[in-house]
Design an enzyme around this catalytic site. Sequence first.
Site, PDB file in Angstrom:
ATOM      1  N   ASP A 189       7.952  -1.958  -6.163  1.00  0.00           N
ATOM      2  CA  ASP A 189       8.237  -0.712  -6.575  1.00  0.00           C
ATOM      3  C   ASP A 189       9.118  -1.101  -7.845  1.00  0.00           C
ATOM      4  OD1 ASP A 189       7.204   0.699  -4.811  1.00  0.00           O
ATOM      5  OD2 ASP A 189       8.882   1.025  -3.614  1.00  0.00           O
ATOM      6  N   SER A 193       1.769   3.685  -2.839  1.00  0.00           N
ATOM      7  CA  SER A 193       3.173   3.131  -3.080  1.00  0.00           C
ATOM      8  C   SER A 193       3.460   2.221  -4.270  1.00  0.00           C
ATOM      9  CB  SER A 193       3.719   2.137  -1.832  1.00  0.00           C
ATOM     10  OG  SER A 193       2.695   1.398  -1.651  1.00  0.00           O
ATOM     11  N   GLU A 243       7.223  -4.084  -0.328  1.00  0.00           N
ATOM     12  CA  GLU A 243       7.341  -2.665  -1.036  1.00  0.00           C
ATOM     13  C   GLU A 243       8.426  -2.657  -2.058  1.00  0.00           C
ATOM     14  OE1 GLU A 243       6.500   0.256  -2.088  1.00  0.00           O
ATOM     15  OE2 GLU A 243       5.915   0.482  -0.048  1.00  0.00           O
TER      16      GLU A 243
END
Length: 648
Positions: free
Chosen positions: A317, A563, A313
């Site tokens: 990002d 995401s 994650e």
Amino acid sequence: MFPKLLSVVLLALVASASSLTITPHVRHEYRRSIPSGWNAVHRASPTAVLPLRIGLVQPGLEELEKHLLDVSQPESPNYGQHWSAGRVAETFRPSKQSVDTVREWLHSEGIDASRVKLSKSGGWIEATVSVQEAESLLKTHYSVYEHESTGTQHVACGSEYHLPEHVSKHVELVTPTLHFDVKLKREPVEELEKRVSKPGTAKTIGQPGHGVVVPKTTGRINIKSIFQELSQCDQFITPNCLRALYKYVYVPLVPNKNSYAIVEYTPQAYLASDLDLFFKNFSSSQIGQRPNLVSIDGGVVQTDQTGFEYNGESNLDLQFGMALVGKKQPVTLYQVGDIPQGASFNNLLDALDGSYCTFEGGDDPLQDGIYPDPLPGGYKGGPDCGTVKPANVISTSYGYNEADLTPAYTARQCAEYAKLGLMGVTVLYSSGDNGVAGNGALCLNPDGSQTNDGKIFNPSFPGTCPFVTSVGATQVNPGAKVTDPESACMQVIYSGGGFSNYFAMPDYQKSAVKNYLTKFPPSFAPNLWNATGTSRAFPDISANGANYVVAVNGNFSRVFGTSASTPVVGALLTSINDARIAIGKRPIGFINPTIYSAKFAGAWNDVTSGTNPGCGTPGFAATPGWDPVTGLGTPNFAKLLVQWLLLP
């Protein structure tokens, strides 16, 4: 004289009684079922101590949306005139009448004033009471609940609690009561009951598998095969693919006056070596560049636990967020929560707005991270309350199922997003990766419970809050060119979308959603989704969420998820802020009223194909105009930039 004296005493007692307000109890808050996986072990010990927190109603909250729209609607004369944090705090401070009413009620129930205190901000009252006293005050029952898969335990009410009618009008919520959005560390039940008044362990949304929106991967890829990026965007999404898709070309003009923050929850963490591996291949000038770390409640970029489930994650990002805004624009990392305890969304919001620490009852020791952390190796500093100046754009790729939380808990948090919008902050959240289903592909049952074989659509939160911008996912279809229209993402993940069961439809999206429901009415039975036509619809917009090339643990992996979509949108909006600031204008702030306006109708790439399956159905379909799969569509940066520069 005796009869005369007696009559005087009786008159005095009558006069005293007449000064007290005595009203029947009314149900103040309830939930239809216990969250999935939790079971009652036994009744809580009546002598266990509870830190009862009573969140006071804040005056003016009914005007909150009006204030926000006043600075956010493009046609408003006050567009962009955002409020200071001090003005926000003072405007919504609870009244003296609310404080006095709750104090008098507690005193009348035998709770001595020495056990009652008011927070410095005046937002909540805390009373130290026993379980037995709390049950009497709230006309409810407390039990110890255990999670069937983890063994963690939690003390809460089962279904509802009550307040005197005259008190209920002054109270927003009471904790601990119904909320299960936290898990306590496993320990003997008797120890749990002894420690119930001490800090608990928050539901660590950063732990693998705990978030609604977590990226998915199909495994490693050979970077050598990516030699002509734009010709392979249907297989490998790189920063250049995104620039081509969304006509995104921009060099920051005043980067030091602008700000972009990406939120991660410990133990999720990026690896510096992975950043450099990514930059080496896709943005060589940024090798060695790192995000500016802002540690909240002991947040650390840990390296002890690695692997896709811990690094995927954050690596995703930051690699794409930083590469897209470029070397000149600093990117801030809000790393929230220490390793032993973790943190919740409330901990982040506390740090961004000091008034939120005590707003409507403040954080719950049984729900949120409470600092100092007494656990071994825990962060020993005090809680971060108002310690962080909010960035202009904040991107978060985590979330809950709306049904995991009570309406009161979500309403409290949603109001804070509105306050951030008043202060000029753009808040982005992923819409979810399971189509119309929730985390873990859970769907709702008629009794409100969540199971894999449920049939009712299960929306996500905070994406359903009307005061955040919810971001869905699209894809470059297999075999298509980067210049071809995208479809809704239907590889590995499905774009989360649908209709809230908690929040009413905001005015800014009524026209767009009415158009969808009128021209393309869903064929599902109305008992499978909120078919009233009056609830908040999501997502608002979307961006590519398939086939991202991400460096993870020294190799490249193919990654999917909303995401991924969210930090991409955040990067584009950050560049728009830079352009506005450069010509003396203010950041764009809460964007929803603007993006739904007629002026921006042509600034989105309409997505008209694909669906978001879930709950045993094909889900909703992407259609011309707004739809509950891809929202208004994907951004056309060039057109958005022009339109926002034209606004005051």
